[in-house]
Design an enzyme around this catalytic site. Structure first.
Site, PDB file in Angstrom:
ATOM      1  N   HIS A 133       9.644 -24.646  27.006  1.00  0.00           N
ATOM      2  CA  HIS A 133       9.246 -23.365  26.423  1.00  0.00           C
ATOM      3  C   HIS A 133       9.533 -23.408  24.920  1.00  0.00           C
ATOM      4  O   HIS A 133      10.668 -23.209  24.492  1.00  0.00           O
ATOM      5  CB  HIS A 133      10.010 -22.209  27.066  1.00  0.00           C
ATOM      6  N   ARG A 159       7.268 -36.962  41.801  1.00  0.00           N
ATOM      7  CA  ARG A 159       8.204 -36.873  42.920  1.00  0.00           C
ATOM      8  C   ARG A 159       7.795 -37.820  44.050  1.00  0.00           C
ATOM      9  O   ARG A 159       6.634 -38.222  44.158  1.00  0.00           O
ATOM     10  CB  ARG A 159       8.269 -35.439  43.438  1.00  0.00           C
ATOM     11  N   HIS A 175       4.531 -28.322  31.447  1.00  0.00           N
ATOM     12  CA  HIS A 175       5.244 -28.616  32.694  1.00  0.00           C
ATOM     13  C   HIS A 175       4.785 -29.976  33.195  1.00  0.00           C
ATOM     14  O   HIS A 175       3.610 -30.325  33.084  1.00  0.00           O
ATOM     15  CB  HIS A 175       4.924 -27.544  33.744  1.00  0.00           C
ATOM     16  N   HIS A 216      -2.866 -13.165  42.427  1.00  0.00           N
ATOM     17  CA  HIS A 216      -2.779 -11.710  42.298  1.00  0.00           C
ATOM     18  C   HIS A 216      -3.262 -11.216  40.935  1.00  0.00           C
ATOM     19  O   HIS A 216      -3.513 -10.034  40.761  1.00  0.00           O
ATOM     20  CB  HIS A 216      -1.353 -11.213  42.578  1.00  0.00           C
TER      21      HIS A 216
END
Length: 309
Positions: free
Chosen positions: A98, A112, A108, A177
């Site tokens: 940030h 993994r 980001h 949303h």
């Protein structure tokens, strides 16, 4: 070679964390990373590093973890019931940056590896990861560069890789949303276990190593741009979208919390300051409106440059 070499993966991930932290600290020139090594009671542990209150980066977290357990959580077995009853190991490096300057995008990245084992049965394993960019004030040059790096690192693995993983990224980092993308995307992949271990590992390394090549030139171009309270307030408002996505939709966050992961490391992705404003609408034809009009809608950034892929 098709049996996973966990020691090889771990060595790579620790080196990747070192390299990324070194590059970020050098670019900041003011603050350094602090390190905290932690142990997970149920198995495994990690190495969390965070830089705060820098000249360039308000907060940058780069976390390595290697956790293990006797049984998988509900978040993992809901989509893959065949994993029930297996022990697991999960290794990864995850970072969120940030910046202080609103003209610098939040970024980001994550790479993994996951393996689930049961005596007498073949191990189930896969790689996942990617990187994505979240601008507040977009620059076409930066968006093209970001996606060009993503495209280039995918090319040795096949023509279809970049478009497939770009779409996956666009679809994944979508705030349902809000009916809005989190940013301009990049690459996202998961469940990667073919054709063989080394090919998958090599691709995952290409993604991990590609992050600095994608992000640091943007940092160099934008970190000295002047900004004021208007830009800062818009940045803080848009950071709210980041929080909403990570706490509501992100599978990694949910997995970490459900497996009893280290909460401070899991929530390291959240910005240090953020604000919400009821029914905010940007002024017509403003620089803020340009983000919604020109950058958040999904597009083929390489086509703008006239590239074919």
């Amino acid at each position: 070679m098709n049996s996973p070499d966990i020691a090889l993966i771990k060595t790579y991930l620790l080196t990747l964390q070192d390299n990324i932290c070194g590059a970020l600290a050098q670019a900041d020139g003011h603050a350094e990373f602090t390190e905290e090594c932690w142990v997970r009671e149920e198995g495994g542990g990690g190495r969390s590093r965070v830089l705060v209150n820098g000249a360039v980066f308000e907060q940058a977290g780069v976390n390595f973890s290697h956790v293990s357990g006797a049984m998988l959580p509900a978040s993992a077995t809901a989509h893959r019931p065949e994993l029930a009853g297996r022990s697991f190991q999960a290794l990864g490096v995850s970072l969120v940056i940030h910046p202080l300057n609103p003209y610098l995008p939040t970024s980001h990245a994550n790479v993994r590896f996951f393996i689930a084992e049961k005596p007498g049965e073949d191990a189930v394993w896969w790689f996942g990861g990617g990187f994505d960019l979240t601008p507040y004030y977009g620059f076409e040059e930066d968006a093209i560069h970001w996606h060009q790096v993503a495209h280039s690192l995918c090319q040795p693995f096949g023509e279809q890789i970049y478009p497939r993983y770009k779409k996956w990224c666009d679809d994944y980092f979508y705030i349902k949303h809000r009916q809005e993308a989190r940013g301009i995307g990049g690459l996202f992949f998961d469940d990667l276990n073919s054709p063989d271990f080394m090919t998958c590992f090599n691709f995952t390394q290409a993604v991990g190593d590609g992050f600095l090549a994608a992000y640091m030139p943007i940092v160099a171009r934008r970190k000295a741009l002047g900004w004021g309270d208007r830009e800062r307030q818009f940045q803080l408002y848009r950071r709210g979208r980041y929080v909403e996505f990570n706490l509501v939709w992100d599978r990694g966050t949910l997995f970490g919390l459900q497996t009893g992961g280290r909460t401070e490391s899991i929530l390291m992705s959240l910005p240090p300051l953020v604000r919400w404003e009821y029914n905010y609408q940007p002024e017509a034809d403003s620089a803020e409106a340009a983000l919604y009009r020109d950058f958040l809608p999904v597009k083929d950034w390489l086509a703008i440059k006239g590239e074919t892929h």
